[in-house]
Design a protein around this motif. Structure first.
Motif, PDB file in Angstrom:
ATOM      1  N   SER A  12      56.740  47.433  40.272  1.00 38.75           N
ATOM      2  CA  SER A  12      55.971  46.252  40.680  1.00 38.75           C
ATOM      3  C   SER A  12      56.434  45.839  42.062  1.00 38.75           C
ATOM      4  O   SER A  12      57.591  46.048  42.447  1.00 38.75           O
ATOM      5  CB  SER A  12      56.178  45.097  39.698  1.00 38.75           C
ATOM      6  OG  SER A  12      55.715  45.430  38.406  1.00 38.75           O
ATOM      7  N   PRO A  17      50.284  42.307  38.458  1.00 32.77           N
ATOM      8  CA  PRO A  17      50.320  43.484  37.585  1.00 32.77           C
ATOM      9  C   PRO A  17      51.156  44.608  38.192  1.00 32.77           C
ATOM     10  O   PRO A  17      51.230  44.751  39.424  1.00 32.77           O
ATOM     11  CB  PRO A  17      48.842  43.893  37.478  1.00 32.77           C
ATOM     12  CG  PRO A  17      48.072  42.665  37.841  1.00 32.77           C
ATOM     13  CD  PRO A  17      48.904  41.930  38.833  1.00 32.77           C
ATOM     14  N   ASP A  21      52.597  51.454  35.572  1.00 38.16           N
ATOM     15  CA  ASP A  21      52.760  50.702  34.335  1.00 38.16           C
ATOM     16  C   ASP A  21      53.063  51.640  33.163  1.00 38.16           C
ATOM     17  O   ASP A  21      52.224  51.874  32.295  1.00 38.16           O
ATOM     18  CB  ASP A  21      51.486  49.896  34.066  1.00 38.16           C
ATOM     19  CG  ASP A  21      51.632  48.925  32.913  1.00 38.16           C
ATOM     20  OD1 ASP A  21      52.778  48.650  32.515  1.00 38.16           O
ATOM     21  OD2 ASP A  21      50.601  48.441  32.419  1.00 38.16           O
ATOM     22  N   CYS A  41      45.418  52.511  42.619  1.00 37.52           N
ATOM     23  CA  CYS A  41      45.770  52.867  41.237  1.00 37.52           C
ATOM     24  C   CYS A  41      47.247  53.237  41.085  1.00 37.52           C
ATOM     25  O   CYS A  41      47.729  53.370  39.963  1.00 37.52           O
ATOM     26  CB  CYS A  41      44.896  54.008  40.744  1.00 37.52           C
ATOM     27  SG  CYS A  41      45.287  55.613  41.484  1.00 37.52           S
ATOM     28  N   ARG A 214      44.703  55.622  36.470  1.00 37.20           N
ATOM     29  CA  ARG A 214      43.955  54.365  36.485  1.00 37.20           C
ATOM     30  C   ARG A 214      44.894  53.237  36.078  1.00 37.20           C
ATOM     31  O   ARG A 214      45.590  53.334  35.067  1.00 37.20           O
ATOM     32  CB  ARG A 214      42.777  54.437  35.513  1.00 37.20           C
ATOM     33  CG  ARG A 214      41.908  53.184  35.518  1.00 37.20           C
ATOM     34  CD  ARG A 214      40.889  53.263  34.402  1.00 37.20           C
ATOM     35  NE  ARG A 214      39.952  52.154  34.441  1.00 37.20           N
ATOM     36  CZ  ARG A 214      39.209  51.760  33.428  1.00 37.20           C
ATOM     37  NH1 ARG A 214      39.292  52.413  32.277  1.00 37.20           N
ATOM     38  NH2 ARG A 214      38.379  50.745  33.536  1.00 37.20           N
ATOM     39  N   ARG A 215      44.947  52.202  36.909  1.00 35.91           N
ATOM     40  CA  ARG A 215      45.766  51.030  36.616  1.00 35.91           C
ATOM     41  C   ARG A 215      47.206  51.397  36.290  1.00 35.91           C
ATOM     42  O   ARG A 215      47.816  50.878  35.360  1.00 35.91           O
ATOM     43  CB  ARG A 215      45.154  50.224  35.477  1.00 35.91           C
ATOM     44  CG  ARG A 215      43.789  49.638  35.815  1.00 35.91           C
ATOM     45  CD  ARG A 215      43.153  48.973  34.616  1.00 35.91           C
ATOM     46  NE  ARG A 215      41.824  48.444  34.932  1.00 35.91           N
ATOM     47  CZ  ARG A 215      40.963  48.011  34.043  1.00 35.91           C
ATOM     48  NH1 ARG A 215      41.280  48.037  32.747  1.00 35.91           N
ATOM     49  NH2 ARG A 215      39.790  47.538  34.394  1.00 35.91           N
ATOM     50  N   GLY A 216      47.763  52.321  37.061  1.00 34.39           N
ATOM     51  CA  GLY A 216      49.176  52.633  36.943  1.00 34.39           C
ATOM     52  C   GLY A 216      49.559  53.565  35.822  1.00 34.39           C
ATOM     53  O   GLY A 216      50.747  53.776  35.568  1.00 34.39           O
ATOM     54  N   ARG A 217      48.571  54.168  35.139  1.00 38.55           N
ATOM     55  CA  ARG A 217      48.861  55.117  34.070  1.00 38.55           C
ATOM     56  C   ARG A 217      47.986  56.348  34.207  1.00 38.55           C
ATOM     57  O   ARG A 217      46.902  56.294  34.797  1.00 38.55           O
ATOM     58  CB  ARG A 217      48.606  54.487  32.693  1.00 38.55           C
ATOM     59  CG  ARG A 217      49.555  53.347  32.334  1.00 38.55           C
ATOM     60  CD  ARG A 217      49.365  52.936  30.897  1.00 38.55           C
ATOM     61  NE  ARG A 217      50.316  51.908  30.490  1.00 38.55           N
ATOM     62  CZ  ARG A 217      50.479  51.490  29.256  1.00 38.55           C
ATOM     63  NH1 ARG A 217      49.738  52.018  28.282  1.00 38.55           N
ATOM     64  NH2 ARG A 217      51.364  50.558  28.966  1.00 38.55           N
ATOM     65  N   THR A 219      45.402  58.454  32.766  1.00 44.85           N
ATOM     66  CA  THR A 219      44.365  58.327  31.745  1.00 44.85           C
ATOM     67  C   THR A 219      44.070  59.662  31.085  1.00 44.85           C
ATOM     68  O   THR A 219      43.817  59.745  29.881  1.00 44.85           O
ATOM     69  CB  THR A 219      43.079  57.754  32.363  1.00 44.85           C
ATOM     70  OG1 THR A 219      43.361  56.467  32.914  1.00 44.85           O
ATOM     71  CG2 THR A 219      41.975  57.619  31.337  1.00 44.85           C
ATOM     72  N   ALA A 354      37.141  49.939  37.186  1.00 42.52           N
ATOM     73  CA  ALA A 354      38.508  49.531  37.601  1.00 42.52           C
ATOM     74  C   ALA A 354      38.440  48.695  38.852  1.00 42.52           C
ATOM     75  O   ALA A 354      37.543  48.815  39.665  1.00 42.52           O
ATOM     76  CB  ALA A 354      39.333  50.804  37.845  1.00 42.52           C
TER      77      ALA A 354
END
Length: 354
Positions: A12, A17, A21, A41, A214-217, A219, A354
């Protein structure tokens, strides 16, 4: 040859966010993995953590059998045995091509001057620049500079090579050829590599594995064919190439859609309905009479080797894109039939973008 293993990586930059992640990723030895995702991302942050330029908040990074980053461990970049190819090569402008390649070999007590010269020439031959060692960076094209940067990264035989959008600064005419050359050089060297890109075509055509972030992971991670043909969800399907999304109701091993019955790959599980994903090349234009579906042509985009025809079909939001080989005689306003070839995948309803 060395594998890369990343586990539960978090990073972070503030109270918002997490950029990374709990990201997990494994790259087998000798493979080239493309990390693909939209802006923001976490792709660049991931690369910087693996390289040692950033320290994560949690998680581990293992290169081969050595933990380079984890609880109580954070090796500096120069001790990680990782080669890096930046977006624009980042060659030393005052050094010749040969001296740029040899830069990572200098200072090694066990390497003689003759051995360094031989290794330098070997790497230049590997990237197709044999005989260019005397040239200065400004005497090379953009594509040649990227080849030199790759040779420099490979010269010390690193455990891992990281490529940060390596073709981003090149014009489209150079990119395709250079992608193939870079892939061939990495394979010839037996290198494990990770390439960060936002270009779907680049990822699919270059890598052995594609990891969609996507969003730190991650997918989905799989071969280019798996990610394209069997996307994990509708977001991946829409992000990795063009996708046709249809509401579907399960009927046996098929789904009833606005384009007729579509066979399903892998079955429908316990779902009775969802979104069927097809690719535009799985659709064909037919005569309107007797077709399972028909619609009105809204637009035709000709690309030479094929054309993308957008058709408005009753019961489908927006338009349906059909990829037609070569030129097409249809024009906006014409009526056409559409048939489905091959099978689709069934997913839950699409998530918000996203």
């Amino acid at each position: 040859m060395t594998a890369l293993r990343i586990s539960a990586l978090r990073k972070s930059y503030g109270p918002g966010p997490a950029v990374l992640d709990g990201l997990d990723l494994t790259v087998p030895a000798g493979r080239l993995a493309a990390v693909l995702g939209p802006s923001g991302c976490g792709k660049t942050t991931l690369l910087r953590v693996v390289a040692g330029f950033l320290r994560p908040d949690a998680g581990t990074v293992t290169v081969g059998d050595r933990v380079v980053c984890g609880p109580g461990v954070n090796l500096p970049p120069e001790r990680r045995s990782i080669g890096i190819v930046a977006q624009e090569g980042a060659l030393f402008p005052h050094l010749s091509t040969a001296r740029n390649v040899a830069f990572g070999l200098t200072g090694r007590s066990h390497t003689s001057r003759a051995a360094r010269a031989a290794r330098t020439e070997e790497m230049l031959e590997l990237v197709g620049l044999g005989g260019y060692g005397h040239r200065m960076p400004h005497e090379l094209s953009g594509g040649q500079q990227q080849r030199v940067a790759l040779a420099r990264a490979l010269a010390p035989s690193p455990a891992l090579v990281l490529l940060d959008e390596p073709f981003n600064a090149l014009d489209s005419a150079l990119r395709a050829g250079l992608r193939a050359d870079v892939r061939a050089a990495l394979r010839a060297a037996g290198a494990t590599a990770v390439m960060v890109t936002h270009d779907q075509q680049e990822a699919l055509s270059t890598a052995d594995l594609v990891a969609v972030v996507r969003r730190g992971r991650v997918t989905q991670c799989g071969t280019p064919e798996e990610v394209y043909r069997q996307p994990a969800d509708t977001w991946v399907a829409s992000f990795v190439g063009d996708a046709v999304l249809l509401a579907g109701r399960v009927e046996g091993k098929t789904a009833a859609t606005a384009l007729g019955r579509v066979p399903l790959t892998g079955g429908a599980g316990s779902r009775l309905s969802g979104t069927v994903v097809l690719r535009p090349e799985q659709l064909a234009l037919t005569g309107p009479d007797g077709a399972a579906a028909r619609g009105t042509v809204r637009d035709v985009c000709f690309y030479g080797h094929d054309a993308l025809v957008s058709v408005a079909v009753e019961g489908v939001p927006g338009t349906v894109d059909v990829r037609h080989p070569g030129p097409v005689a249809l024009r906006p306003g014409d009526t056409t039939g559409i048939s489905v070839t091959g099978a689709g995948t069934l997913h839950a309803e699409p998530e918000p973008a996203a």
